[in-house]
Design a protein around this motif. Structure first.
Motif, short mmCIF file in Angstrom:
data_model
loop_
_atom_site.label_atom_id
_atom_site.label_comp_id
_atom_site.label_asym_id
_atom_site.label_seq_id
_atom_site.Cartn_x
_atom_site.Cartn_y
_atom_site.Cartn_z
N THR A 24 0.87 -1.18 0.00
CA THR A 24 0.00 0.00 0.00
C THR A 24 0.91 1.23 0.00
O THR A 24 2.14 1.09 0.04
N ALA A 25 0.33 2.40 0.02
CA ALA A 25 1.13 3.62 0.10
C ALA A 25 1.94 3.68 1.40
O ALA A 25 2.96 4.37 1.47
N GLN A 26 1.50 2.93 2.41
CA GLN A 26 2.21 2.90 3.70
C GLN A 26 3.46 2.02 3.65
O GLN A 26 4.36 2.18 4.45
N GLY A 27 3.48 1.04 2.74
CA GLY A 27 4.63 0.15 2.62
C GLY A 27 4.22 -1.26 2.27
O GLY A 27 3.05 -1.54 1.98
N LEU A 28 5.19 -2.15 2.33
CA LEU A 28 4.93 -3.57 2.06
C LEU A 28 3.97 -4.09 3.11
O LEU A 28 4.20 -3.91 4.31
N GLU A 71 14.56 -9.90 -3.99
CA GLU A 71 15.40 -10.62 -4.96
C GLU A 71 16.86 -10.60 -4.53
O GLU A 71 17.55 -11.63 -4.61
N ASP A 72 17.35 -9.45 -4.07
CA ASP A 72 18.74 -9.36 -3.61
C ASP A 72 19.00 -10.25 -2.39
O ASP A 72 20.03 -10.91 -2.31
N TYR A 73 18.06 -10.28 -1.46
CA TYR A 73 18.20 -11.14 -0.28
C TYR A 73 18.29 -12.61 -0.71
O TYR A 73 19.19 -13.35 -0.28
N LEU A 74 17.38 -13.04 -1.55
CA LEU A 74 17.35 -14.45 -1.97
C LEU A 74 18.55 -14.83 -2.83
O LEU A 74 18.90 -16.00 -2.93
N ALA A 75 19.20 -13.84 -3.44
CA ALA A 75 20.41 -14.09 -4.23
C ALA A 75 21.67 -13.99 -3.37
O ALA A 75 22.78 -14.15 -3.88
N GLY A 76 21.51 -13.70 -2.08
CA GLY A 76 22.66 -13.60 -1.18
C GLY A 76 23.39 -12.27 -1.25
O GLY A 76 24.49 -12.14 -0.73
N ARG A 77 22.77 -11.25 -1.85
CA ARG A 77 23.40 -9.93 -1.98
C ARG A 77 22.94 -8.93 -0.92
O ARG A 77 23.40 -7.80 -0.91
N ARG A 78 22.03 -9.35 -0.04
CA ARG A 78 21.47 -8.44 0.97
C ARG A 78 21.29 -9.23 2.26
O ARG A 78 20.85 -10.37 2.25
N THR A 79 21.63 -8.57 3.39
CA THR A 79 21.48 -9.24 4.68
C THR A 79 20.40 -8.62 5.56
O THR A 79 20.10 -9.16 6.62
N ASP A 80 19.86 -7.50 5.14
CA ASP A 80 18.75 -6.91 5.89
C ASP A 80 17.87 -6.13 4.92
O ASP A 80 18.23 -5.91 3.77
N PHE A 81 16.71 -5.75 5.42
CA PHE A 81 15.75 -5.03 4.59
C PHE A 81 15.61 -3.61 5.11
O PHE A 81 15.59 -3.38 6.33
N ASP A 82 15.52 -2.68 4.19
CA ASP A 82 15.30 -1.28 4.53
C ASP A 82 14.06 -0.84 3.76
O ASP A 82 14.16 -0.18 2.72
N LEU A 83 12.91 -1.28 4.25
CA LEU A 83 11.64 -1.03 3.58
C LEU A 83 10.63 -0.42 4.53
O LEU A 83 10.61 -0.77 5.72
N ALA A 84 9.77 0.41 4.00
CA ALA A 84 8.60 0.84 4.77
C ALA A 84 7.67 -0.37 4.86
O ALA A 84 7.44 -1.05 3.86
N LEU A 85 7.17 -0.64 6.05
CA LEU A 85 6.25 -1.76 6.25
C LEU A 85 4.90 -1.22 6.70
O LEU A 85 4.83 -0.33 7.54
N ASP A 86 3.86 -1.76 6.12
CA ASP A 86 2.49 -1.43 6.52
C ASP A 86 2.04 -2.55 7.46
O ASP A 86 1.86 -3.69 7.05
N TRP A 87 1.86 -2.22 8.72
CA TRP A 87 1.52 -3.20 9.75
C TRP A 87 0.01 -3.39 9.90
O TRP A 87 -0.45 -3.95 10.89
N SER A 88 -0.76 -2.98 8.92
CA SER A 88 -2.23 -3.04 9.00
C SER A 88 -2.80 -4.43 9.22
O SER A 88 -3.91 -4.58 9.71
N LEU A 89 -2.07 -5.48 8.83
CA LEU A 89 -2.59 -6.84 8.95
C LEU A 89 -2.16 -7.52 10.25
O LEU A 89 -2.36 -8.72 10.42
N SER A 90 -1.60 -6.74 11.16
CA SER A 90 -1.16 -7.28 12.45
C SER A 90 -1.48 -6.27 13.54
O SER A 90 -1.52 -5.07 13.28
N SER A 91 -1.70 -6.76 14.75
CA SER A 91 -2.01 -5.83 15.84
C SER A 91 -1.64 -6.45 17.18
O SER A 91 -1.29 -7.64 17.27
N GLY A 92 -1.71 -5.65 18.22
CA GLY A 92 -1.53 -6.11 19.60
C GLY A 92 -0.23 -6.85 19.83
O GLY A 92 0.83 -6.48 19.34
#
Length: 179
Positions: A24-28, A71-92
């Motif tokens: 969403t506009a909020q993130g992944l 894709e970079d993570y699964l190819a072994g080129r990335r060890t962490d994620f720097d993404l906006a995350l939309d937490w709308s599907l989780s709570s509490g």
């Protein structure tokens, strides 16, 4: 009148099978394993209803960076994620546990359910942590594959134990099998 939520999605063919990514506009907002057509349909219906959104298949700006980083993570080129995350599907409690997992369990390490429960101030809640892992809307990015049994065993995983094993191999936690 409120504007409807824009929910964009795409499917990636990966070494661990097809992954659906939705944003969403909020993130992944969602990552889904085994995203064959039936899984996609059910998942997008459920997410669309929860977010009051009409899912649209495309790869515009909302998904370009999540796709690249996964894709970079699964190819072994990335060890962490720097993404906006939309937490709308989780709570509490579930969201509290998932946020701790995302920020506090580094690439190449594992944590036991009970230890993760203690990190969020609920040392007797190992079983509830398991439920939080099962409800993780953002697997891979929020690395529930790094959560193991108290004895180090690879217990339940929404993507399947083989997928968990492959992700932990990728991170160097497990040796790759000889055959």
């Amino acid at each position: 009148m409120t504007r409807p939520v824009r929910l964009e999605w795409t499917v990636l063919d990966t070494v661990i099978g097809p992954l659906l990514l939705a944003a969403t506009a909020q993130g992944l907002v969602s990552v889904v394993f085994h995203a064959d057509p039936q899984v996609r349909e059910r998942t997008l219906e459920r997410i669309g209803a929860r977010l009051d959104a009409e899912p649209v298949e495309c790869r515009t700006a909302l998904l370009v960076e999540p796709v690249r980083q996964v894709e970079d993570y699964l190819a072994g080129r990335r060890t962490d994620f720097d993404l906006a995350l939309d937490w709308s599907l989780s709570s509490g409690f579930n969201q509290q546990v998932l946020r701790e997992l995302a920020s506090g369990v580094a690439y190449g390490t594992v944590v036991a359910y009970g230890d993760l429960a203690a990190r969020v101030g609920q040392p007797q809640a190992a079983q509830a942590v398991g439920i939080a892992m099962g409800s993780n809307p953002l697997p891979v990015v929020v690395p529930c594959h790094r959560v193991v049994g108290a004895d180090g065993s690879m217990v339940g995983f929404g993507g399947g134990v083989e997928t968990k094993r492959r992700l932990l191999e990728l991170e160097g936690v497990l040796p790759q099998p000889l055959f």
